[in-house]
Design a protein around this motif. Structure first.
Motif, PDB file in Angstrom:
ATOM      1  N   PRO A  63      36.302  16.844   0.766  1.00 35.76           N
ATOM      2  CA  PRO A  63      36.067  16.855  -0.682  1.00 35.76           C
ATOM      3  C   PRO A  63      37.282  16.417  -1.502  1.00 35.76           C
ATOM      4  O   PRO A  63      37.252  16.475  -2.720  1.00 35.76           O
ATOM      5  CB  PRO A  63      35.728  18.327  -0.951  1.00 35.76           C
ATOM      6  CG  PRO A  63      36.462  19.072   0.110  1.00 35.76           C
ATOM      7  CD  PRO A  63      36.506  18.180   1.317  1.00 35.76           C
ATOM      8  N   ILE A  64      38.344  15.975  -0.832  1.00 33.09           N
ATOM      9  CA  ILE A  64      39.561  15.563  -1.531  1.00 33.09           C
ATOM     10  C   ILE A  64      39.776  14.073  -1.300  1.00 33.09           C
ATOM     11  O   ILE A  64      39.774  13.603  -0.165  1.00 33.09           O
ATOM     12  CB  ILE A  64      40.783  16.367  -1.024  1.00 33.09           C
ATOM     13  CG1 ILE A  64      40.578  17.863  -1.283  1.00 33.09           C
ATOM     14  CG2 ILE A  64      42.052  15.890  -1.694  1.00 33.09           C
ATOM     15  CD1 ILE A  64      41.613  18.739  -0.646  1.00 33.09           C
ATOM     16  N   HIS A  65      39.953  13.319  -2.388  1.00 32.86           N
ATOM     17  CA  HIS A  65      40.138  11.883  -2.287  1.00 32.86           C
ATOM     18  C   HIS A  65      41.011  11.411  -3.450  1.00 32.86           C
ATOM     19  O   HIS A  65      41.319  12.176  -4.374  1.00 32.86           O
ATOM     20  CB  HIS A  65      38.788  11.162  -2.297  1.00 32.86           C
ATOM     21  CG  HIS A  65      37.870  11.627  -3.389  1.00 32.86           C
ATOM     22  ND1 HIS A  65      37.963  11.175  -4.682  1.00 32.86           N
ATOM     23  CD2 HIS A  65      36.849  12.526  -3.370  1.00 32.86           C
ATOM     24  CE1 HIS A  65      37.048  11.752  -5.422  1.00 32.86           C
ATOM     25  NE2 HIS A  65      36.347  12.580  -4.657  1.00 32.86           N
ATOM     26  N   ALA A  66      41.401  10.145  -3.409  1.00 34.66           N
ATOM     27  CA  ALA A  66      42.328   9.600  -4.410  1.00 34.66           C
ATOM     28  C   ALA A  66      41.757   9.665  -5.818  1.00 34.66           C
ATOM     29  O   ALA A  66      42.505   9.792  -6.793  1.00 34.66           O
ATOM     30  CB  ALA A  66      42.677   8.160  -4.049  1.00 34.66           C
ATOM     31  N   GLY A  67      40.447   9.616  -5.958  1.00 40.04           N
ATOM     32  CA  GLY A  67      39.824   9.624  -7.277  1.00 40.04           C
ATOM     33  C   GLY A  67      39.992  10.926  -8.028  1.00 40.04           C
ATOM     34  O   GLY A  67      39.734  10.981  -9.248  1.00 40.04           O
ATOM     35  N   LEU A  68      40.436  11.982  -7.352  1.00 39.52           N
ATOM     36  CA  LEU A  68      40.600  13.274  -8.020  1.00 39.52           C
ATOM     37  C   LEU A  68      41.679  13.222  -9.099  1.00 39.52           C
ATOM     38  O   LEU A  68      41.661  14.013 -10.041  1.00 39.52           O
ATOM     39  CB  LEU A  68      40.957  14.368  -6.994  1.00 39.52           C
ATOM     40  CG  LEU A  68      39.893  14.699  -5.942  1.00 39.52           C
ATOM     41  CD1 LEU A  68      40.375  15.820  -5.044  1.00 39.52           C
ATOM     42  CD2 LEU A  68      38.582  15.098  -6.616  1.00 39.52           C
ATOM     43  N   ALA A  69      42.625  12.272  -8.950  1.00 36.39           N
ATOM     44  CA  ALA A  69      43.702  12.161  -9.934  1.00 36.39           C
ATOM     45  C   ALA A  69      43.177  11.757 -11.311  1.00 36.39           C
ATOM     46  O   ALA A  69      43.863  11.941 -12.327  1.00 36.39           O
ATOM     47  CB  ALA A  69      44.745  11.156  -9.452  1.00 36.39           C
ATOM     48  N   ASP A  70      41.966  11.226 -11.352  1.00 36.15           N
ATOM     49  CA  ASP A  70      41.377  10.813 -12.623  1.00 36.15           C
ATOM     50  C   ASP A  70      40.709  11.966 -13.365  1.00 36.15           C
ATOM     51  O   ASP A  70      40.333  11.816 -14.533  1.00 36.15           O
ATOM     52  CB  ASP A  70      40.335   9.710 -12.381  1.00 36.15           C
ATOM     53  CG  ASP A  70      40.955   8.456 -11.777  1.00 36.15           C
ATOM     54  OD1 ASP A  70      42.135   8.173 -12.090  1.00 36.15           O
ATOM     55  OD2 ASP A  70      40.274   7.770 -10.988  1.00 36.15           O
ATOM     56  N   HIS A  71      40.543  13.093 -12.699  1.00 38.15           N
ATOM     57  CA  HIS A  71      39.888  14.240 -13.324  1.00 38.15           C
ATOM     58  C   HIS A  71      40.835  14.926 -14.314  1.00 38.15           C
ATOM     59  O   HIS A  71      42.054  14.983 -14.102  1.00 38.15           O
ATOM     60  CB  HIS A  71      39.446  15.255 -12.267  1.00 38.15           C
ATOM     61  CG  HIS A  71      38.271  14.797 -11.461  1.00 38.15           C
ATOM     62  ND1 HIS A  71      36.974  15.142 -11.770  1.00 38.15           N
ATOM     63  CD2 HIS A  71      38.181  14.004 -10.358  1.00 38.15           C
ATOM     64  CE1 HIS A  71      36.146  14.603 -10.891  1.00 38.15           C
ATOM     65  NE2 HIS A  71      36.852  13.900 -10.028  1.00 38.15           N
ATOM     66  N   GLY A  72      40.262  15.468 -15.374  1.00 38.43           N
ATOM     67  CA  GLY A  72      41.076  16.142 -16.382  1.00 38.43           C
ATOM     68  C   GLY A  72      41.764  17.389 -15.869  1.00 38.43           C
ATOM     69  O   GLY A  72      42.796  17.808 -16.410  1.00 38.43           O
ATOM     70  N   PHE A 199      43.306  24.748  -3.046  1.00 30.70           N
ATOM     71  CA  PHE A 199      43.728  25.243  -1.734  1.00 30.70           C
ATOM     72  C   PHE A 199      44.761  24.303  -1.112  1.00 30.70           C
ATOM     73  O   PHE A 199      45.761  24.757  -0.533  1.00 30.70           O
ATOM     74  CB  PHE A 199      42.518  25.371  -0.801  1.00 30.70           C
ATOM     75  CG  PHE A 199      41.531  26.425  -1.219  1.00 30.70           C
ATOM     76  CD1 PHE A 199      41.954  27.651  -1.706  1.00 30.70           C
ATOM     77  CD2 PHE A 199      40.167  26.187  -1.115  1.00 30.70           C
ATOM     78  CE1 PHE A 199      41.037  28.624  -2.095  1.00 30.70           C
ATOM     79  CE2 PHE A 199      39.250  27.163  -1.497  1.00 30.70           C
ATOM     80  CZ  PHE A 199      39.691  28.377  -1.979  1.00 30.70           C
ATOM     81  N   LEU A 200      44.516  22.990  -1.228  1.00 34.48           N
ATOM     82  CA  LEU A 200      45.437  22.015  -0.653  1.00 34.48           C
ATOM     83  C   LEU A 200      46.794  22.078  -1.339  1.00 34.48           C
ATOM     84  O   LEU A 200      47.846  22.054  -0.681  1.00 34.48           O
ATOM     85  CB  LEU A 200      44.855  20.613  -0.774  1.00 34.48           C
ATOM     86  CG  LEU A 200      45.738  19.482  -0.222  1.00 34.48           C
ATOM     87  CD1 LEU A 200      45.966  19.657   1.272  1.00 34.48           C
ATOM     88  CD2 LEU A 200      45.101  18.117  -0.502  1.00 34.48           C
ATOM     89  N   MET A 201      46.806  22.160  -2.671  1.00 31.77           N
ATOM     90  CA  MET A 201      48.067  22.228  -3.404  1.00 31.77           C
ATOM     91  C   MET A 201      48.827  23.508  -3.046  1.00 31.77           C
ATOM     92  O   MET A 201      50.049  23.491  -2.899  1.00 31.77           O
ATOM     93  CB  MET A 201      47.801  22.183  -4.918  1.00 31.77           C
ATOM     94  CG  MET A 201      47.433  20.819  -5.450  1.00 31.77           C
ATOM     95  SD  MET A 201      48.607  19.509  -4.978  1.00 31.77           S
ATOM     96  CE  MET A 201      50.160  20.212  -5.541  1.00 31.77           C
ATOM     97  N   ALA A 202      48.108  24.621  -2.916  1.00 32.04           N
ATOM     98  CA  ALA A 202      48.758  25.878  -2.530  1.00 32.04           C
ATOM     99  C   ALA A 202      49.416  25.728  -1.162  1.00 32.04           C
ATOM    100  O   ALA A 202      50.546  26.195  -0.949  1.00 32.04           O
ATOM    101  CB  ALA A 202      47.733  27.012  -2.509  1.00 32.04           C
ATOM    102  N   ALA A 203      48.720  25.063  -0.232  1.00 33.07           N
ATOM    103  CA  ALA A 203      49.280  24.846   1.103  1.00 33.07           C
ATOM    104  C   ALA A 203      50.514  23.948   1.037  1.00 33.07           C
ATOM    105  O   ALA A 203      51.536  24.234   1.679  1.00 33.07           O
ATOM    106  CB  ALA A 203      48.217  24.229   2.019  1.00 33.07           C
TER     107      ALA A 203
END
Length: 303
Positions: A63-72, A199-203
């Motif tokens: 569920p994590i991909h490069a397009g997430l950076a575009d989210h607010g 979760f990924l950022m926390a890790a």
């Protein structure tokens, strides 16, 4: 209520019950870590990596991909990743210092901070019942830590109390940030991509901190025992949130269900602490629990 509605209602109640059980299981794990020689910090790091992989398996794709950076919500997710792992470590240490029952009360009373934030930032109403609930949260938090209003806190005792204080503040900060994101329409709380990113950022934050200060602070090493503990912790940690959101989604009256969920978690955790770990309830702690229940009811049900 027809048969189909009854079935859906029972299913959602089961989801909420499973979420309560997962939350209790996390506290029990933290309590047992010292007994089995498990290093808390690396176990928590592997726990968050496990949460990401659990979401991956559940979705059938990462569920994590490069397009997430575009989210607010992307920059807030980075901040929350840091806050998440800091708060989880405070929770773990508070369980080991004060017990799972006391920690549960402190976590629930952190709503004091999010309610204050909602009032100051969004100018939400502050009725008489909400004020009573906020006032009740103060003695609840103090009394479960065996601190009366006439108690003088000496410096060594204050240092010992820092983890419970951190648990209170950080849980309140997390609740406030989530409330802000939902109120502004920046994120939906049942967005699996958002949760996985947290979760990924926390890790990642945990790994960086571990590499930089692990040896100096004696945080522990990579070992089979710590990895296994992280996996055991990570699966119920993910599902405690997933099942909670899934259970709440079908209830229109979230203001009724959420406090009942909080009270159930609080009382069940206290019971487990007493039965499994012989955690004592003196007069101060007992009154603290009473004030905690009053606070939840007043702020959530009567306000």
């Amino acid at each position: 209520m027809n048969g189909h509605s009854l079935y859906r209602y029972l299913c959602n109640m089961i989801y909420l019950a499973l979420s309560v059980l997962c939350s209790i299981f996390l506290s029990v794990c933290f309590k047992l870590f010292p007994k089995y020689g498990i290093d808390t910090f690396p176990a928590i790091v592997f726990n968050y990596l496990t949460c990401v992989f659990t979401a991956w398996i559940l979705e059938g794709c990462i569920p994590i991909h490069a397009g997430l950076a575009d989210h607010g919500w992307f920059p807030y997710g980075i901040i929350l990743g840091f806050v998440f792992i800091t708060g989880f470590n405070c929770n773990a240490n508070t369980v080991q210092i004060s017990g799972i029952g006391v920690t549960s009360v402190i976590q629930k009373m952190s709503m004091f901070l999010s309610v204050i934030f909602a009032y100051l930032y969004f100018r939400e109403s502050m009725g008489p019942w909400k004020i009573v609930g906020l006032i009740a949260a103060v003695p609840a938090t103090l009394l479960v830590n065996n601190i009366g209003f006439g108690t003088k806190i000496k410096l060594p005792e204050f240092k010992f109390w820092m983890f419970p204080l951190g648990t209170f503040i950080i849980n309140g900060v997390i609740d406030s940030i989530f409330f802000f994101l939902k109120k502004k329409g920046i994120v939906s709380t049942d967005d699996l991509a958002f949760s996985s990113f947290l979760f990924l950022m926390a890790a990642l934050v945990g790994i960086c901190f571990w590499l930089a200060f692990g040896k100096r602070l004696k945080l522990g090493t990579v070992s089979r025992r710590n990895i296994l503990a992280g996996i055991i912790l990570g699966v119920p940690n993910f599902y405690s949130i997933y099942w909670l959101l899934k259970g709440l989604a079908a209830f229109a009256e979230g203001s009724v269900v959420i406090p009942l969920y909080n009270i159930s978690t609080l009382l069940c955790t206290l019971l487990v602490g007493i039965l499994l770990f012989s955690e004592s309830l003196n007069r101060k702690k007992s009154w603290g629990i009473v004030f905690a229940v009053i606070s939840i009811v007043c702020v959530s049900l009567l306000a």
